[in-house]
Design a protein around this motif. Structure first.
Motif, PDB file in Angstrom:
ATOM      1  N   LEU A   1      -7.152 -30.733  26.382  1.00  0.00           N
ATOM      2  CA  LEU A   1      -7.073 -30.087  27.694  1.00  0.00           C
ATOM      3  C   LEU A   1      -5.842 -29.190  27.717  1.00  0.00           C
ATOM      4  N   VAL A   2      -6.056 -27.927  28.065  1.00  0.00           N
ATOM      5  CA  VAL A   2      -4.929 -27.003  28.205  1.00  0.00           C
ATOM      6  C   VAL A   2      -4.853 -26.605  29.674  1.00  0.00           C
ATOM      7  N   MET A   3      -3.739 -26.986  30.316  1.00  0.00           N
ATOM      8  CA  MET A   3      -3.545 -26.603  31.720  1.00  0.00           C
ATOM      9  C   MET A   3      -2.276 -25.782  31.790  1.00  0.00           C
ATOM     10  N   GLN A   4      -2.400 -24.572  32.250  1.00  0.00           N
ATOM     11  CA  GLN A   4      -1.285 -23.617  32.188  1.00  0.00           C
ATOM     12  C   GLN A   4      -0.731 -23.673  30.760  1.00  0.00           C
ATOM     13  N   ASN A   5       0.546 -24.053  30.559  1.00  0.00           N
ATOM     14  CA  ASN A   5       1.062 -24.106  29.187  1.00  0.00           C
ATOM     15  C   ASN A   5       1.231 -25.538  28.672  1.00  0.00           C
ATOM     16  N   TYR A   6       0.606 -26.473  29.349  1.00  0.00           N
ATOM     17  CA  TYR A   6       0.656 -27.877  28.906  1.00  0.00           C
ATOM     18  C   TYR A   6      -0.600 -28.218  28.108  1.00  0.00           C
ATOM     19  N   VAL A   7      -0.384 -28.960  27.013  1.00  0.00           N
ATOM     20  CA  VAL A   7      -1.513 -29.345  26.171  1.00  0.00           C
ATOM     21  C   VAL A   7      -1.631 -30.867  26.152  1.00  0.00           C
ATOM     22  N   PHE A   8      -2.818 -31.362  26.381  1.00  0.00           N
ATOM     23  CA  PHE A   8      -3.085 -32.804  26.354  1.00  0.00           C
ATOM     24  C   PHE A   8      -4.125 -33.069  25.263  1.00  0.00           C
ATOM     25  N   ILE A   9      -3.812 -33.977  24.360  1.00  0.00           N
ATOM     26  CA  ILE A   9      -4.761 -34.334  23.293  1.00  0.00           C
ATOM     27  C   ILE A   9      -5.332 -35.713  23.637  1.00  0.00           C
ATOM     28  N   LYS A  10      -6.670 -35.823  23.621  1.00  0.00           N
ATOM     29  CA  LYS A  10      -7.306 -37.080  24.036  1.00  0.00           C
ATOM     30  C   LYS A  10      -6.827 -38.262  23.198  1.00  0.00           C
ATOM     31  N   GLU A  11      -6.797 -38.058  21.873  1.00  0.00           N
ATOM     32  CA  GLU A  11      -6.428 -39.161  20.961  1.00  0.00           C
ATOM     33  C   GLU A  11      -5.062 -39.753  21.273  1.00  0.00           C
ATOM     34  N   LYS A  12      -4.185 -38.914  21.806  1.00  0.00           N
ATOM     35  CA  LYS A  12      -2.808 -39.378  22.042  1.00  0.00           C
ATOM     36  C   LYS A  12      -2.632 -40.088  23.381  1.00  0.00           C
ATOM     37  N   GLN A  13      -3.676 -40.044  24.215  1.00  0.00           N
ATOM     38  CA  GLN A  13      -3.529 -40.641  25.547  1.00  0.00           C
ATOM     39  C   GLN A  13      -3.688 -42.154  25.452  1.00  0.00           C
ATOM     40  N   ASN A  14      -2.731 -42.840  26.043  1.00  0.00           N
ATOM     41  CA  ASN A  14      -2.791 -44.296  26.015  1.00  0.00           C
ATOM     42  C   ASN A  14      -2.965 -44.814  27.454  1.00  0.00           C
ATOM     43  N   ILE A  15      -4.054 -44.356  28.070  1.00  0.00           N
ATOM     44  CA  ILE A  15      -4.294 -44.717  29.476  1.00  0.00           C
ATOM     45  C   ILE A  15      -5.655 -45.393  29.554  1.00  0.00           C
ATOM     46  N   ASN A  16      -5.769 -46.371  30.431  1.00  0.00           N
ATOM     47  CA  ASN A  16      -7.031 -47.081  30.590  1.00  0.00           C
ATOM     48  C   ASN A  16      -8.097 -46.122  31.139  1.00  0.00           C
ATOM     49  N   PRO A  17      -9.150 -45.825  30.349  1.00  0.00           N
ATOM     50  CA  PRO A  17     -10.167 -44.852  30.819  1.00  0.00           C
ATOM     51  C   PRO A  17     -10.908 -45.320  32.066  1.00  0.00           C
ATOM     52  N   GLU A  18     -10.890 -46.631  32.323  1.00  0.00           N
ATOM     53  CA  GLU A  18     -11.567 -47.160  33.523  1.00  0.00           C
ATOM     54  C   GLU A  18     -11.010 -46.547  34.806  1.00  0.00           C
ATOM     55  N   LEU A  19      -9.734 -46.134  34.711  1.00  0.00           N
ATOM     56  CA  LEU A  19      -9.067 -45.531  35.877  1.00  0.00           C
ATOM     57  C   LEU A  19      -9.773 -44.267  36.372  1.00  0.00           C
ATOM     58  N   PHE A  20     -10.495 -43.626  35.462  1.00  0.00           N
ATOM     59  CA  PHE A  20     -11.023 -42.295  35.777  1.00  0.00           C
ATOM     60  C   PHE A  20     -12.524 -42.289  36.043  1.00  0.00           C
ATOM     61  N   LYS A  21     -13.113 -43.478  36.049  1.00  0.00           N
ATOM     62  CA  LYS A  21     -14.570 -43.534  36.256  1.00  0.00           C
ATOM     63  C   LYS A  21     -14.901 -43.087  37.672  1.00  0.00           C
ATOM     64  N   GLU A  22     -15.834 -42.186  37.760  1.00  0.00           N
ATOM     65  CA  GLU A  22     -16.242 -41.660  39.063  1.00  0.00           C
ATOM     66  C   GLU A  22     -17.727 -41.358  38.979  1.00  0.00           C
ATOM     67  N   LYS A  23     -18.428 -41.624  40.034  1.00  0.00           N
ATOM     68  CA  LYS A  23     -19.868 -41.340  39.993  1.00  0.00           C
ATOM     69  C   LYS A  23     -20.179 -40.159  40.883  1.00  0.00           C
ATOM     70  N   PHE A  24     -20.984 -39.250  40.373  1.00  0.00           N
ATOM     71  CA  PHE A  24     -21.427 -38.116  41.180  1.00  0.00           C
ATOM     72  C   PHE A  24     -22.941 -38.180  41.301  1.00  0.00           C
ATOM     73  N   LYS A  25     -23.409 -37.796  42.477  1.00  0.00           N
ATOM     74  CA  LYS A  25     -24.854 -37.808  42.690  1.00  0.00           C
ATOM     75  C   LYS A  25     -25.469 -36.732  41.794  1.00  0.00           C
ATOM     76  N   PRO A  26     -26.381 -37.105  40.871  1.00  0.00           N
ATOM     77  CA  PRO A  26     -26.962 -36.088  39.989  1.00  0.00           C
ATOM     78  C   PRO A  26     -27.657 -34.992  40.793  1.00  0.00           C
ATOM     79  N   ASP A  27     -27.484 -33.733  40.378  1.00  0.00           N
ATOM     80  CA  ASP A  27     -28.139 -32.640  41.116  1.00  0.00           C
ATOM     81  C   ASP A  27     -29.456 -32.265  40.457  1.00  0.00           C
TER      82      ASP A  27
END
Lengths: 49, 617
Positions: free
Chosen positions: B591-617
């Motif tokens: 993920l590149v946001m402005q001049n910050y770069v985030f690499i998925k492999e390096k993230q040590n965060i519980n992915p459960e935190l980000f689970k969100e459901k969207f109504k399928p369109d």
């Protein structure tokens, strides 16, 4: 009041005066339905229908 | 003179702020509330527009709503009267909403505005444009043309479903209209419904499905004949007449009379979870071709009536880029401009512009300049905002200050097959992500379409992806002579980069066709060799242009995959927080946001935190 003025101008411009009775009836029914929800007017609604 | 345009209370509400001839800001409400196609008063979008210009509500001269509610109510009453006694249930359900709310939109708008700040009711005037005039203005005034034929097509406005107008200087004159219930948009939506997609949002899917139909086959021709003989009269003057015994939208709560359709086409109505069969693709192709025929008839009529060399297009049907390309191939107009926010959201912009030019008689500014600013009219976030998000989640990141290094790093990630979220600058206005809220990937990678559809976007496997190509390299990859900065045209992939197909290609089933390599850029080559391309221009998006140029330096290919930064059912991300959450809950690698770069492999965060459901369109 502004609403009545606006809708009158609209009907005049569109020359759709035949819609007036329909709009009046709908608005009256609408008012009854809205106020029918409150207890003070409800008995009148029941009498009417 | 600041004017605020608003579209709301139907679907996809939006706000737009203009100052004289300049579009200051425009945004969809859904991007703030995270409710797809949010129809409520665009409170957040209005707040954003005011903030962008540093204004208070009291600084605004006029607020303009994009359509006339009384005229719509008149149409409702007259059509119920016309079809009575049929439609009684629909009447009973819809009229109370009107009597209670929609008839009083003026009061509703004033009271909503009151929540946003103080204003003097005598000074802040509220005006109402007409639906198709708003569409016409949204296309003509930003086009930069000194005069043009204007064609607007959508599901339904007040009475009109399509219109032909002429624009000259700062004036727009409507010449011809197609009226309810005859509507090319509703015809297309009826098929969207029959084929199991959602009306008002699934039309893109129907368009994406059509190329899987067997072109010129007996089945497709048979479907087209059935449509012409039973559902719609198509007339050479551009008008159509729907045979209402097959449609239920005028009297019922559904689009069509399903049983009649099932017996007409000999297939069951598809439910959204049912598999897509060849007959569905063939029917999608049939209605796509019928729609193109209708649109072309209207275009020819617009040319005949106006004799102008320029054409402006708007309205929901103008988002059908395959039909737009058919207009292009017809070659009867020298220049074509299509409003990127062609749907009802764009009505907010059109309403403001129509008021400025038609009511206030403001002259148009210098010509030959597209005034949409690349459609980058939404909010922008600073490095500090991104940093706050990173800290909030305890994310690992790298800050690359030098843009050149950042672009090179990102381009290298793409060449390694990494799917990259790209978040920079102002958010786009309109349904397309054009390189500021995009997910990017290498189009040469044969596995990319499958990976993007199933692991990143979680959407139907058949759906194609669009390329962003350097404007100067367009002809190297595509057979097209015009620029397509807003992703509103399709073009055939150039013969030089195509690959040979197996002899039995036409007989293969849909999924087998999907994974056959059709060109050297397979991820963006649809099954009929078409692509919905975006040409990237240095002038309107220099950073995105520089990134693709870097990718070209590394690979020799000046083109990448660009898909909107969201998952199925989710509005496109607006803030760094939403972008980071979307990054963490999908299979995105970088993920590149402005001049910050985030690499998925390096993230040590519980992915459960980000689970969100969207109504399928």
């Amino acid at each position: 009041m502004e609403f009545i003025k606006d809708i009158w101008q609209f009907l005049k411009e569109r020359k759709k005066f035949w819609l007036i009775p329909m709009i009046i009836i709908l608005l009256l029914v609408g008012i009854l339905v809205i106020f029918g929800g409150s207890s003070s007017v409800a008995p009148f609604v029941y009498t009417l229908f | 003179m600041y004017i605020l345009g608003i579209s709301a209370y139907y679907h996809d509400s939006a706000a737009c702020l203009i100052h004289n001839n300049e579009i200051i800001a425009a945004a969809h409400e859904e991007r703030f509330t995270r409710v797809k196609q949010d129809e409520n008063f665009p409170e957040n979008a209005v707040k954003y527009c005011l903030k962008e210009a540093g204004l208070e509500l009291s600084d605004i001269e006029a607020v303009v709503y994009y359509e006339k509610p009384f005229l719509k109510f008149e149409r409702l009453l007259e059509s119920y009267y016309h079809f009575a006694p049929r439609g009684l249930i629909s009447f009973v359900k819809s009229i109370p909403v009107w009597v209670k709310e929609k008839l009083f939109i003026k009061d509703e708008l004033y009271s909503q505005l009151k929540k946003l700040g103080k204003y003097d009711k005598k000074k802040l005037k509220l005006y109402f444009s007409e639906h198709h005039l708003s569409h016409a203005a949204s296309a003509y005034y930003p086009s930069g043309f000194e005069s043009a034929a204007i064609l607007t097509l959508d599901g339904m406005g007040e009475w009109a479903s399509a219109s032909i107008a002429t624009g000259t200087g700062n004036k727009i004159q409507i010449i011809k209209e197609l009226h309810y219930p005859n509507s090319p948009g509703l015809l297309y939506s009826a098929f969207t419904y029959f084929l199991g997609f959602m009306v008002n949002s699934g039309e893109y899917k129907l368009m994406g499905l059509a190329p899987y139909g067997n072109h010129g086959s007996l089945q497709v021709e048979n479907y087209k004949n059935l449509i012409r003989e039973n559902l719609v009269d198509i007339r050479p003057d551009g008008s159509i007449k729907l045979h209402m015994k097959y449609f239920a939208f005028a009297t019922g709560l559904k689009m069509i009379r399903t049983k009649k359709w099932e017996s007409l086409f000999g297939i069951k109505k598809r439910n959204s979870s049912d598999p897509v069969l060849q007959c569905h693709s063939d029917l999608a192709l049939a209605i796509q071709q019928i729609t193109e025929e209708i649109v072309l008839n209207m275009t020819r009529e617009a040319k005949r009536l106006t004799e102008n060399k320029n054409l402006c297009l708007a309205g929901g049907v103008a988002l059908n880029c395959v039909a737009n390309s058919a207009i292009l191939k017809e070659n009867i107009f020298d220049r074509i401009f299509i409003q990127p926010a062609a749907g009802d959201a764009g009505g907010a912009l059109g309403a403001a512009l129509a008021f400025a030019h038609l009511h206030n008689n403001m002259p148009i500014s210098e010509c030959n300049t597209d005034k949409m600013k690349g459609a980058f009219l939404g909010p922008e976030f600073s490095d500090l905002d991104v940093l706050k998000t990173a800290r909030k989640y305890g994310a690992e990141f790298e800050y690359i200050e030098d843009n050149n290094r950042l672009f090179e790093f990102t381009a290298r990630q793409l060449t390694e097959g990494k799917v990259t979220g790209w978040f920079r600058g102002r958010m786009e206005f309109g349904p397309r992500a054009l390189g500021n809220r995009s997910i990017l990937a290498d189009a040469r990678n044969p596995e990319m379409q499958k990976k993007l559809n199933l692991k990143i976007k979680f959407r139907e496997g058949f759906r194609p992806f669009a390329p962003s190509v350097l404007h100067e390299d367009t002809k190297k990859y595509f057979n097209i002579d015009v620029s397509s900065p807003y992703m509103l045209f399709t073009a055939d992939v150039a013969t030089g980069i195509r690959k040979n197909l197996p002899g039995d290609y036409e007989n293969l089933d849909m999924m087998s066709k999907l994974y056959i390599q059709r060109s050297t850029v397979p991820a963006i080559t649809h099954c009929d060799f078409s692509a919905r391309l975006q040409t990237v221009h240095k002038e309107t998006n220099p950073d995105y242009h520089a990134l693709i140029s870097k990718f070209k330096e590394l690979t020799g290919t000046g083109l990448i995959v660009n898909t909107s930064f969201n998952v199925r059912g989710e509005p496109i991300v607006c803030t760094p927080d939403e972008a980071f959450r979307c990054f963490m809950r999908t299979g995105m690698d970088v993920l590149v946001m402005q001049n910050y770069v985030f690499i998925k492999e390096k993230q040590n965060i519980n992915p459960e935190l980000f689970k969100e459901k969207f109504k399928p369109d």
